[in-house]
Design an enzyme around this catalytic site. Structure first.
Site, PDB file in Angstrom:
ATOM      1  CG  ASN A  32      -9.374   0.099 -18.463  1.00  0.00           C
ATOM      2  OD1 ASN A  32      -9.659   0.905 -19.353  1.00  0.00           O
ATOM      3  ND2 ASN A  32      -8.611   0.421 -17.436  1.00  0.00           N
TER       4      ASN A  32
ATOM      5  CE  LYS B  43      -4.267  -1.625 -18.478  1.00  0.00           C
ATOM      6  NZ  LYS B  43      -4.249  -0.548 -17.544  1.00  0.00           N
TER       7      LYS B  43
ATOM      8  NE  ARG C 213     -10.602   3.904 -15.947  1.00  0.00           N
ATOM      9  CZ  ARG C 213      -9.516   4.502 -16.392  1.00  0.00           C
ATOM     10  NH1 ARG C 213      -8.753   3.912 -17.287  1.00  0.00           N
ATOM     11  NH2 ARG C 213      -9.183   5.689 -15.949  1.00  0.00           N
TER      12      ARG C 213
ATOM     13  CG  HIS D 267      -7.474   8.936 -10.780  1.00  0.00           C
ATOM     14  ND1 HIS D 267      -6.483   9.890 -10.596  1.00  0.00           N
ATOM     15  CD2 HIS D 267      -7.040   8.135 -11.776  1.00  0.00           C
ATOM     16  CE1 HIS D 267      -5.503   9.664 -11.445  1.00  0.00           C
ATOM     17  NE2 HIS D 267      -5.819   8.607 -12.179  1.00  0.00           N
TER      18      HIS D 267
ATOM     19  CG  HIS E 227      -5.057   7.289  -7.963  1.00  0.00           C
ATOM     20  ND1 HIS E 227      -5.608   6.028  -7.914  1.00  0.00           N
ATOM     21  CD2 HIS E 227      -4.279   7.306  -9.072  1.00  0.00           C
ATOM     22  CE1 HIS E 227      -5.176   5.314  -8.933  1.00  0.00           C
ATOM     23  NE2 HIS E 227      -4.375   6.082  -9.661  1.00  0.00           N
TER      24      HIS E 227
ATOM     25  N   GLY F  72      -0.334   7.777  -9.345  1.00  0.00           N
ATOM     26  CA  GLY F  72       0.173   6.801 -10.308  1.00  0.00           C
ATOM     27  C   GLY F  72       0.814   7.576 -11.433  1.00  0.00           C
TER      28      GLY F  72
ATOM     29  NE  ARG G 188      -2.607  12.922 -18.137  1.00  0.00           N
ATOM     30  CZ  ARG G 188      -3.347  12.077 -17.437  1.00  0.00           C
ATOM     31  NH1 ARG G 188      -3.954  12.475 -16.338  1.00  0.00           N
ATOM     32  NH2 ARG G 188      -3.497  10.840 -17.846  1.00  0.00           N
TER      33      ARG G 188
ATOM     34  NE  ARG H 249       9.487   1.898 -10.802  1.00  0.00           N
ATOM     35  CZ  ARG H 249       8.710   1.007 -11.399  1.00  0.00           C
ATOM     36  NH1 ARG H 249       8.614  -0.190 -10.915  1.00  0.00           N
ATOM     37  NH2 ARG H 249       8.052   1.318 -12.494  1.00  0.00           N
TER      38      ARG H 249
ATOM     39  CB  ILE I  21       3.863   7.417  -6.791  1.00  0.00           C
ATOM     40  CG1 ILE I  21       4.465   7.407  -8.203  1.00  0.00           C
ATOM     41  CG2 ILE I  21       4.654   8.311  -5.862  1.00  0.00           C
ATOM     42  CD1 ILE I  21       4.446   8.759  -8.914  1.00  0.00           C
ATOM     43  N   GLY I  22       1.989   6.175  -4.603  1.00  0.00           N
ATOM     44  CA  GLY I  22       1.426   6.233  -3.249  1.00  0.00           C
ATOM     45  C   GLY I  22       1.653   4.939  -2.485  1.00  0.00           C
ATOM     46  CD  GLU I  23      -1.219   0.684  -4.402  1.00  0.00           C
ATOM     47  OE1 GLU I  23      -0.734  -0.431  -4.662  1.00  0.00           O
ATOM     48  OE2 GLU I  23      -2.246   1.126  -4.969  1.00  0.00           O
ATOM     49  CG  HIS I  24       4.761   0.279  -4.821  1.00  0.00           C
ATOM     50  ND1 HIS I  24       4.630  -0.863  -4.077  1.00  0.00           N
ATOM     51  CD2 HIS I  24       3.844   0.181  -5.820  1.00  0.00           C
ATOM     52  CE1 HIS I  24       3.685  -1.627  -4.601  1.00  0.00           C
ATOM     53  NE2 HIS I  24       3.196  -1.008  -5.663  1.00  0.00           N
TER      54      HIS I  24
ATOM     55  CD  GLU J  92      -8.424   2.743 -10.640  1.00  0.00           C
ATOM     56  OE1 GLU J  92      -7.263   2.295 -10.735  1.00  0.00           O
ATOM     57  OE2 GLU J  92      -8.787   3.776 -11.214  1.00  0.00           O
TER      58      GLU J  92
HETATM   59  P1  ADP Z   1      -0.983   3.956 -13.812  1.00  0.00           P
HETATM   60  O1  ADP Z   1      -1.468   5.305 -13.397  1.00  0.00           O
HETATM   61  O2  ADP Z   1      -0.493   3.908 -15.221  1.00  0.00           O
HETATM   62  O3  ADP Z   1      -1.897   2.810 -13.407  1.00  0.00           O
HETATM   63  P2  ADP Z   1       0.682   3.135 -11.583  1.00  0.00           P
HETATM   64  O4  ADP Z   1      -0.407   3.350 -10.577  1.00  0.00           O
HETATM   65  O5  ADP Z   1       1.194   1.755 -11.769  1.00  0.00           O
HETATM   66  O6  ADP Z   1       0.349   3.754 -12.989  1.00  0.00           O
HETATM   67  O7  ADP Z   1       1.899   4.074 -11.130  1.00  0.00           O
HETATM   68  C1  ADP Z   1       3.032   4.256 -11.912  1.00  0.00           C
HETATM   69  C2  ADP Z   1       4.041   5.080 -11.133  1.00  0.00           C
HETATM   70  O8  ADP Z   1       4.380   4.387  -9.903  1.00  0.00           O
HETATM   71  C3  ADP Z   1       5.360   5.317 -11.864  1.00  0.00           C
HETATM   72  O9  ADP Z   1       5.762   6.658 -11.701  1.00  0.00           O
HETATM   73  C4  ADP Z   1       6.308   4.396 -11.144  1.00  0.00           C
HETATM   74  O10 ADP Z   1       7.620   4.882 -11.194  1.00  0.00           O
HETATM   75  C5  ADP Z   1       5.778   4.470  -9.730  1.00  0.00           C
HETATM   76  N1  ADP Z   1       6.283   3.388  -8.891  1.00  0.00           N
HETATM   77  C6  ADP Z   1       6.040   2.069  -8.987  1.00  0.00           C
HETATM   78  N2  ADP Z   1       6.771   1.392  -8.052  1.00  0.00           N
HETATM   79  C7  ADP Z   1       7.485   2.320  -7.373  1.00  0.00           C
HETATM   80  C8  ADP Z   1       8.425   2.266  -6.301  1.00  0.00           C
HETATM   81  N3  ADP Z   1       8.797   1.125  -5.739  1.00  0.00           N
HETATM   82  N4  ADP Z   1       8.955   3.436  -5.860  1.00  0.00           N
HETATM   83  C9  ADP Z   1       8.602   4.607  -6.422  1.00  0.00           C
HETATM   84  N5  ADP Z   1       7.732   4.727  -7.431  1.00  0.00           N
HETATM   85  C10 ADP Z   1       7.169   3.605  -7.900  1.00  0.00           C
END
Ligand code: ADP
Length: 397
Positions: free
Chosen positions: A7, A14, A88, A177, A205, A207, A238, A281, A328-331, A381
């Site tokens: 990538n 990467k 990619r 995406h 998605h 992020g 954005r 976060r 964000i979606g995962e965490h 991905e």
């Molecule tokens: P990219 O699009 O650059 O690949 P990521 O998919 O890693 O980015 O997502 C980055 C975002 O995920 C950031 O806004 C970060 O704050 C958020 N994030 C990561 N971990 C957490 C968490 N535990 N709680 C809330 N937001 C999180």
């Protein structure tokens, strides 16, 4: 067969190295600050870490360094051991609807698409050219961020602007995406033990960049990003959707040139513009401490998501599941909770306890009575790029 996934960004490279089939990860890493005196090489392999700093001229030099390091670290004898390299590539325009083996003509077409992705496609090409220079016979495959959305129909992808804008300037919605939306929608079907054609879902998605996709029977029918990745949801930096009239207004009264508007909308807007940080976060931490600007940023982010999921449910006609992915979606349990609470009209019922679980596995977070299933599925991905590269090489090689 060993497959290297690359990538390439404008000053970074990467990579992930897999054994296929089976997607066993042998090594992954990042070379950053390419073109500077102090470029940094990070590699993780076999539970070990390697980090060095040195001047790296360009992407070809970066790849040469990688090729030299791999035997030293015992990862690979040489690039001759690779079955192929998967890249990619951000923009495939209307030309590329699937992963494609790269030849001279494909390279030229990716180049012709540069006006549609002026930051990304040139960088992706640097990666392709670096491999071609080092290993001219190496099969290379391009996997496009836009390809999955080529199934959208004209009513979804056309903007209501003069036809000439489309015919002459290719102005239409492409979406991005795609690899991630494809992966999580297909993974949802696999985990449910059903063919993708039986499922209608909305994939989110979320992020740094963020997009939503309506997937009907395994195909993207609508997505929130457009000609560029600026349209749609509120993102880290954005703006997402806005009245196009704002551009002319700000150009006339606020800024001296269109580049300034472009920069502010891409780099200074979104969560950062509203809440002072592009890191969800931090937004959450400050919101919990009573910071009103952080709360506003969070609320605008959620409001936009509710609008999109509601609209996509209507477009799909039947909504079986919502899938959360990306950082964000995962965490972010608070984001998933706030969105789910506002989707009661769709029969969404969140299992609050499951939502709070810190698990990093694919999992459900809805209660048995929920009419729509809620899933958290970590995206992969690079894994998809490895799979598509492997398939393309077997098919055509
Ligand atoms: P990219 O699009 O650059 O690949 P990521 O998919 O890693 O980015 O997502 C980055 C975002 O995920 C950031 O806004 C970060 O704050 C958020 N994030 C990561 N971990 C957490 C968490 N535990 N709680 C809330 N937001 C999180």
């Amino acid at each position: 067969m060993k497959i290297l996934v690359l990538n390439a960004g404008s000053s970074s490279l990467k990579f992930k190295l897999y054994v296929m089939p089976g997607k066993k990860l042998l090594a992954q890493g990042l070379i950053e600050r390419i073109g500077e005196e102090e470029s940094v090489v990070h590699i993780i392999y076999d539970k070990k870490r390697h980090e060095t700093t040195q001047a790296i001229r360009d992407h070809r030099h970066a790849l040469e360094i990688l090729e030299g390091l791999m035997p030293r670290l015992g990862i690979l004898e040489s690039f001759a051991e690779l079955g192929g390299v998967g890249h990619r590539v951000v923009h495939g325009g209307e030309v590329f609807t699937r992963a494609t083996l790269i030849d001279k003509k494909v390279r030229e077409t990716i180049r012709q698409l540069i006006p549609l992705a002026p930051l990304h496609n040139p960088a992706n090409l640097l990666g392709i050219e670096a491999v071609a220079a080092l290993a001219p016979a190496m099969p290379q495959v391009a996997v496009f961020d836009t390809a999955f959305h080529q199934s959208m129909s004209p009513e979804a992808y056309r903007y209501a602007v003069p036809t000439e804008w489309y015919e002459r300037y290719r102005v239409r919605r492409y979406g991005f995406h795609g690899t991630s939306h494809y992966f999580v929608s297909r993974e949802l079907a696999r985990l449910k033990g059903t063919p993708p054609k039986n499922i209608n879902c909305v994939t989110l998605h979320l992020g740094n960049g963020a997009s939503a996709c309506a997937v009907r029977g395994g195909e993207s029918i609508e997505t929130s990003m457009g000609l560029t990745p600026l349209e749609g949801l509120v993102m880290g930096t954005r703006s997402g959707d806005l009245d196009p009239g704002i551009l002319f207004y700000m150009y006339k009264y606020g800024f001296r040139n269109p580049e300034e508007v472009d920069r502010e909308l891409n780099r200074e807007s979104g969560l950062k513009g509203l809440g002072g940080s592009n890191d969800m976060r931090e937004i959450q931490r400050r919101m919990e401490a009573g910071d009103e600007t952080a709360k506003l940023a969070f609320e605008v982010f959620i409001h936009r998501l509710v609008k999109y999921v509601g609209a996509y449910a209507a477009l799909l006609g039947r909504l079986d599941a919502i899938v959360f992915t990306g950082g964000i979606g995962e965490h972010s349990a608070p984001v998933r909770r706030a969105l789910s609470e506002r989707l009661e009209i769709l029969g969404v019922v969140l299992d609050k306890k499951a939502n709070e679980s810190p698990s990093t596995d694919a999992r459900t977070i809805h209660t048995p009575e929920s009419r729509v299933e809620l899933w958290v599925i970590p995206t992969d991905e690079e894994g998809v790029i490895a799979e598509e590269t492997y398939k393309a090489i077997l098919d055509f090689g």
